[in-house]
Design an enzyme around this catalytic site. Structure first.
Site, short mmCIF file in Angstrom:
data_model
loop_
_atom_site.label_atom_id
_atom_site.label_comp_id
_atom_site.label_asym_id
_atom_site.label_seq_id
_atom_site.Cartn_x
_atom_site.Cartn_y
_atom_site.Cartn_z
N GLU A 50 -61.37 -31.98 20.79
CA GLU A 50 -60.48 -31.36 19.81
C GLU A 50 -61.25 -30.23 19.14
OE1 GLU A 50 -59.08 -33.99 16.81
OE2 GLU A 50 -58.30 -35.45 18.24
N ASP A 61 -57.86 -33.75 5.17
CA ASP A 61 -59.25 -33.99 5.52
C ASP A 61 -60.13 -34.39 4.35
OD1 ASP A 61 -59.36 -33.53 8.36
OD2 ASP A 61 -58.75 -31.47 7.89
#
Lengths: 275, 405
Positions: A50, A61
């Site tokens: 990724e 995040d």
């Protein structure tokens, strides 16, 4: 499904293991360093990469990814750089490179242009953590045409109806967020993960990757017992942040990838024979 | 419809959208909570007990209805147009923000949530949230950019005195946009017990609709009051626009009256050419920020550009999605007002009306001075006086060179 994605999960299944999926932001710590680190991840056993597209407002995040993304953005990394990173990688036949991106940079770049240029760079798919299928009409159309996969997410709070919507819109693999929360390493991956994977498994035959909080080979091994893919991000980033030099970062990431790869291979993966 | 709307997919009929704007661009983990919130809100709207409870609070706690005050001396600065102030500055806690927090705190309690979180820039929404939490016995955590906690230390103390926990956010630009990111991160982690009391008409659906609903009392009262005083609707209704909640509250009562011009004033900062501003409509472009598609200040790669304004409440790179649609459809217009223009209006209104307005509000007052001269002496203009300026005394003193030491 993109042929490379299919090859990733076919190969893992043949070897009775889960696929290892690794995340790092592109351009962290620099564009050139990140190409080297990504290639090392591929060469050390990461099956699906990724490549993160750094974004100014990463609201899903935790601290590690926030810090790494800020470093990349301060150094001026752009969407064009991210695509060039994908282009410079040389995955083996049974490996695939995805991009993970919040939605706005893709919309700003142009959804059609992004899908086309990613496909041209050899990318196989895109994970979009803040795009829900309800908002994805144009995205579904262009990824379909470009032949790249699109991964949407399920979470422990997803109802069965939503699991159907998400897995119906996904090609490639379904991303199961193991826990209610943001990315980041955790000592334990919550009990919610096996339950969620079980619920998704009942409703789709697509491969399921589990992410959020995986930080050790032992955790990878235990998740590999029920998931088709084990996703590791922040733990890779920590190794880069803690390294004194880019050579050390690359070496540490390679070593950790190999450990994780051993981990996902140790457990007896119970995949359905023809899934 | 302008060209900019045509370039985005037409999804005007989809629920939770305003033309192509709005929607839900959030992590999947929040979708269930947004559905739950939407259901609870719709049920509350259909429940006369909820309406009564809220109306009682508005009357007995907030002090509504707020007056509509003729600004006879200020009018001379506005080309002689008849100017009225909708006095949201007289509400408890000193601004319109209380309308929304009382409504949402009641909703949170109905959903069985015991903890509320909020983001705040200047601290006004944080103070209002802490107030509602104290009143209803809810735990309250407020996220505030570290830079803002230093600029607005008095409001931090206020929130703490009211029993709230203030968490300084040290990521990104350490301002409102980062406080919102952090509040979203908290929400996604604690959604089972926690309601995110979002402070303006931004964010994923249904927030823009909920926040507008709780502020629509501003427009309803204004409409009734101006009809009673003037015997007709105003020629223009104007407000400042950060996220856009006070403007949406006012505009909502006049959307179907094409003869009423709706004008929003956004922060032009040091001038839109300077790059230091929060002029989303003048200089931004459609994009996605904090869960909704709207106008966003962004660079060519879609990275958010930090905003600037002398007024912390207008210092935000996004704007409510309904405003984006009102802009594109032409129903409302939006113009930038610079720091200097706003501060001039601040001074004029202070000296002509004996009202210290919030610096946010001063942007609307400066805009009304321009508009009044354009419309002439027969015009009637209503300005939402969204907040009082006590919180801004230090900034204003510095601007005007008044020694406060």
């Amino acid at each position: 499904m993109n042929p490379r994605t299919a090859a990733v999960f076919d190969a893992a299944r043949t070897q009775h293991r889960s696929a290892l999926i690794g995340y790092l932001p592109a351009g962290f710590p620099t564009v050139d360093d990140s190409v080297e680190i990504f290639q090392t991840m591929l060469d050390s056993g990461v099956d699906l990469l990724e490549v993160g597209l750094p974004y100014s407002d990463p609201l899903m995040d935790g601290p590690a990814i926030q810090e790494s993304v800020e470093i990349a953005l301060e150094r001026g990394v752009t969407t064009a750089d991210v695509l060039s990173v994908v282009d410079r990688l040389t995955p083996a036949e049974h490996q695939a490179v995805y991009v993970m991106s919040y939605w706005n940079p893709i919309e700003r770049f142009g959804v059609q242009k992004f899908a086309d240029e990613l496909a041209a760079a050899g990318g196989s798919g895109v994970i979009t953590p803040d795009l829900t299928p309800e908002e994805a009409d144009a995205w579904i159309e262009v990824t379909e045409a470009a032949g790249i996969d699109r991964t949407f997410l399920v979470a422990p709070s997803s109802t069965d109806a939503r699991i159907d919507i998400v897995s119906g819109a996904t090609t490639g693999f379904v991303y199961a967020a193991s826990t209610m929360g943001v990315t980041g390493t955790r000592d334990t991956v919550s009990d919610a993960a096996p339950q969620l994977v079980g619920r998704v498994r009942e409703r789709t035959r697509q491969p399921i990757g589990v992410g959020l909080g995986v930080s050790s080979a032992e955790q990878a091994e235990s998740i590999a017992g029920y998931a088709d893919g084990v996703i590791v991000g922040s733990a890779f980033i920590r190794r880069v942040l803690d390294a004194e030099s880019s050579a050390e970062a690359t070496a540490e990431v390679g070593r950790f990838a190999a450990e994780l790869r051993a981990g996902v291979g140790r457990s007896t993966h119970l995949s359905e024979p023809d899934a | 419809m302008t060209a900019s709307a045509d370039t985005v997919d037409a999804r005007s009929s989809a629920p939770g959208h305003f033309g192509p704007y709005g929607g839900r661009f959030v992590p999947e983990a929040l979708m269930a909570a947004l559905d739950q919130l939407e259901e609870a809100f719709d049920a509350a709207c259909a429940d006369p007990d909820f309406a009564r409870e809220l109306a009682d609070l508005e009357k007995d706690y907030t002090g509504r209805p707020s007056p509509l005050t003729r600004a006879a001396r200020f009018e001379r600065e506005c080309g002689g147009a008849r100017i009225y102030f909708k006095r949201e500055d007289l509400n408890h806690t000193g601004s319109h923000k209380i309308n929304n927090v009382l409504g949402q705190a009641l909703l949170a309690a109905r959903m069985g949530k015991t903890r509320i979180i909020a983001e705040t820039g200047a601290g006004q929404h944080g103070v209002a949230s802490a107030t509602a939490a104290a009143l209803m016995g809810l735990e309250c955590v407020v996220y505030m950019g570290k830079e803002d906690t230093q600029r607005q230390a008095l409001n931090v103390a206020r929130m703490q005195l009211l029993g709230a926990t203030v968490i300084p956010v040290e990521t990104g630009s350490q301002t409102l946009k980062d406080a919102i990111n952090e509040a979203m991160r908290d929400w996604v982690t604690n959604v089972a017990t926690t309601h995110y009391l979002l402070g303006t008409v931004t964010g994923p659906s249904p927030f823009p609709r909920i926040v507008r609903h709780f502020h629509s009392v501003i427009g309803r009262e204004t409409r009734e009051q101006i009809l009673e005083i003037e015997g007709r609707l105003p020629d223009a209704a104007v407000a400042c626009v950060g996220g856009g909640s006070n403007a949406m509250g006012l505009f909502s009562a006049f959307l179907d009256d094409p003869e009423v011009r709706l004008v929003g004033y956004e922060a032009g900062g040091e001038g839109v050419e300077s790059g230091r501003h929060a002029a989303r409509f003048a200089m931004g472009a459609p994009g996605v920020l904090h869960g909704a598609r709207t106008y966003v200040m962004q660079d060519e790669w879609g990275q958010t550009i930090p905003s600037h304004s002398i007024s912390a409440g207008l210092d935000y790179p996004g704007v409510g999605p309904e405003h984006a649609w009102l802009h594109d459809s032409g129903r409302a217009t939006y113009e930038p007002v610079t720091d200097a223009e706003a501060m001039e209006a601040f001074s004029i209104v202070s000296r002509t009306e004996g009202i210290l307005p919030a610096i946010e509000t001063a942007h609307a007052l400066a805009g009304a001075m321009r508009l009044g001269r354009e419309l002439g002496p027969d015009a009637v203009i209503v300005i939402n006086l969204s907040g009082r300026g006590d919180k801004d005394v230090e900034t204003a003193a510095r601007w005007f060179g008044i020694d406060t030491t």
